[in-house]
Design a protein around this motif. Structure first.
Motif, PDB file in Angstrom:
ATOM      1  N   ALA A 158     -17.745  12.004  11.623  1.00  0.00           N
ATOM      2  CA  ALA A 158     -16.237  11.860  11.426  1.00  0.00           C
ATOM      3  C   ALA A 158     -16.171  12.376   9.937  1.00  0.00           C
ATOM      4  O   ALA A 158     -16.767  11.921   9.118  1.00  0.00           O
ATOM      5  N   SER A 159     -14.946  13.160   9.477  1.00  0.00           N
ATOM      6  CA  SER A 159     -14.956  13.516   8.367  1.00  0.00           C
ATOM      7  C   SER A 159     -14.041  12.341   7.581  1.00  0.00           C
ATOM      8  O   SER A 159     -13.575  11.462   8.241  1.00  0.00           O
ATOM      9  N   GLN A 160     -14.253  12.383   6.416  1.00  0.00           N
ATOM     10  CA  GLN A 160     -13.647  11.471   5.426  1.00  0.00           C
ATOM     11  C   GLN A 160     -13.146  11.973   4.036  1.00  0.00           C
ATOM     12  O   GLN A 160     -14.022  12.928   3.754  1.00  0.00           O
ATOM     13  N   TYR A 161     -12.304  11.319   3.391  1.00  0.00           N
ATOM     14  CA  TYR A 161     -11.518  11.894   2.440  1.00  0.00           C
ATOM     15  C   TYR A 161     -11.387  10.882   1.472  1.00  0.00           C
ATOM     16  O   TYR A 161     -11.125   9.783   1.516  1.00  0.00           O
ATOM     17  N   ARG A 162     -11.593  11.195   0.040  1.00  0.00           N
ATOM     18  CA  ARG A 162     -11.191  10.420  -0.999  1.00  0.00           C
ATOM     19  C   ARG A 162      -9.734  10.753  -1.197  1.00  0.00           C
ATOM     20  O   ARG A 162      -9.260  11.945  -1.569  1.00  0.00           O
ATOM     21  N   ILE A 163      -8.495   9.698  -1.067  1.00  0.00           N
ATOM     22  CA  ILE A 163      -7.229  10.065  -1.454  1.00  0.00           C
ATOM     23  C   ILE A 163      -6.645   9.196  -2.481  1.00  0.00           C
ATOM     24  O   ILE A 163      -7.149   7.982  -2.698  1.00  0.00           O
ATOM     25  N   LYS A 164      -5.789   9.620  -3.232  1.00  0.00           N
ATOM     26  CA  LYS A 164      -5.148   8.860  -4.513  1.00  0.00           C
ATOM     27  C   LYS A 164      -3.647   8.930  -4.459  1.00  0.00           C
ATOM     28  O   LYS A 164      -3.004  10.122  -4.107  1.00  0.00           O
ATOM     29  N   ASN A 165      -3.130   7.756  -4.770  1.00  0.00           N
ATOM     30  CA  ASN A 165      -1.433   7.743  -5.018  1.00  0.00           C
ATOM     31  C   ASN A 165      -1.452   7.598  -6.717  1.00  0.00           C
ATOM     32  O   ASN A 165      -1.874   6.658  -7.047  1.00  0.00           O
ATOM     33  N   HIS A 217      -3.778   4.208  -6.900  1.00  0.00           N
ATOM     34  CA  HIS A 217      -4.410   3.396  -5.726  1.00  0.00           C
ATOM     35  C   HIS A 217      -5.172   4.606  -5.045  1.00  0.00           C
ATOM     36  O   HIS A 217      -4.586   5.556  -4.764  1.00  0.00           O
ATOM     37  N   GLU A 218      -6.430   4.295  -5.261  1.00  0.00           N
ATOM     38  CA  GLU A 218      -7.475   5.191  -4.559  1.00  0.00           C
ATOM     39  C   GLU A 218      -8.123   4.487  -3.453  1.00  0.00           C
ATOM     40  O   GLU A 218      -8.296   3.342  -3.302  1.00  0.00           O
ATOM     41  N   THR A 261       0.715  -1.083  -0.061  1.00  0.00           N
ATOM     42  CA  THR A 261       0.192   0.091   0.096  1.00  0.00           C
ATOM     43  C   THR A 261       0.844   1.288   0.016  1.00  0.00           C
ATOM     44  O   THR A 261       1.831   1.215   0.957  1.00  0.00           O
ATOM     45  N   PRO A 262       0.690   2.125  -0.838  1.00  0.00           N
ATOM     46  CA  PRO A 262       1.479   3.288  -0.841  1.00  0.00           C
ATOM     47  C   PRO A 262       1.598   4.257   0.266  1.00  0.00           C
ATOM     48  O   PRO A 262       0.436   3.986   1.182  1.00  0.00           O
ATOM     49  N   LYS A 263       2.618   4.748   0.619  1.00  0.00           N
ATOM     50  CA  LYS A 263       2.554   5.715   1.672  1.00  0.00           C
ATOM     51  C   LYS A 263       2.278   7.144   1.537  1.00  0.00           C
ATOM     52  O   LYS A 263       2.058   7.752   2.671  1.00  0.00           O
ATOM     53  N   LEU A 264       2.109   7.434   0.313  1.00  0.00           N
ATOM     54  CA  LEU A 264       2.057   9.101   0.171  1.00  0.00           C
ATOM     55  C   LEU A 264       0.796   9.162  -0.846  1.00  0.00           C
ATOM     56  O   LEU A 264       0.733   8.447  -1.657  1.00  0.00           O
TER      57      LEU A 264
END
Length: 69
Positions: A41-48, A53-54, A25-28
């Motif tokens: 709770a806040s949630q975010y879509r993140i991507k490498n 990898h999303e 799994t990517p680190k950044l």
């Protein structure tokens, strides 16, 4: 009282806790967008981008990436 971190679109983040994740799994990640809160709770879509990898993560599991060059 603990201050809630709000992340901005485009900001580079990493995961605070990596329990139960594959070592591959990517680190950044880059914040794609903030999603509607779930149970307060806040949630975010993140991507490498390098590994395409999303994922969706709670804001409480994200930290600003220190080495985001």
């Amino acid at each position: 009282m603990m201050k809630i971190q709000v992340f901005k679109t485009g900001q580079m983040v990493s995961l605070l806790h990596r329990d139960h994740l594959s070592p591959a799994t990517p680190k950044l990640f880059r914040v794609e967008n903030r999603l509607p809160d779930t149970a307060g709770a806040s949630q975010y879509r993140i991507k490498n981008d390098e590994q395409n990898h999303e994922r969706v993560e709670l804001g409480s599991n994200l930290v600003v990436a220190e080495n985001a060059n």
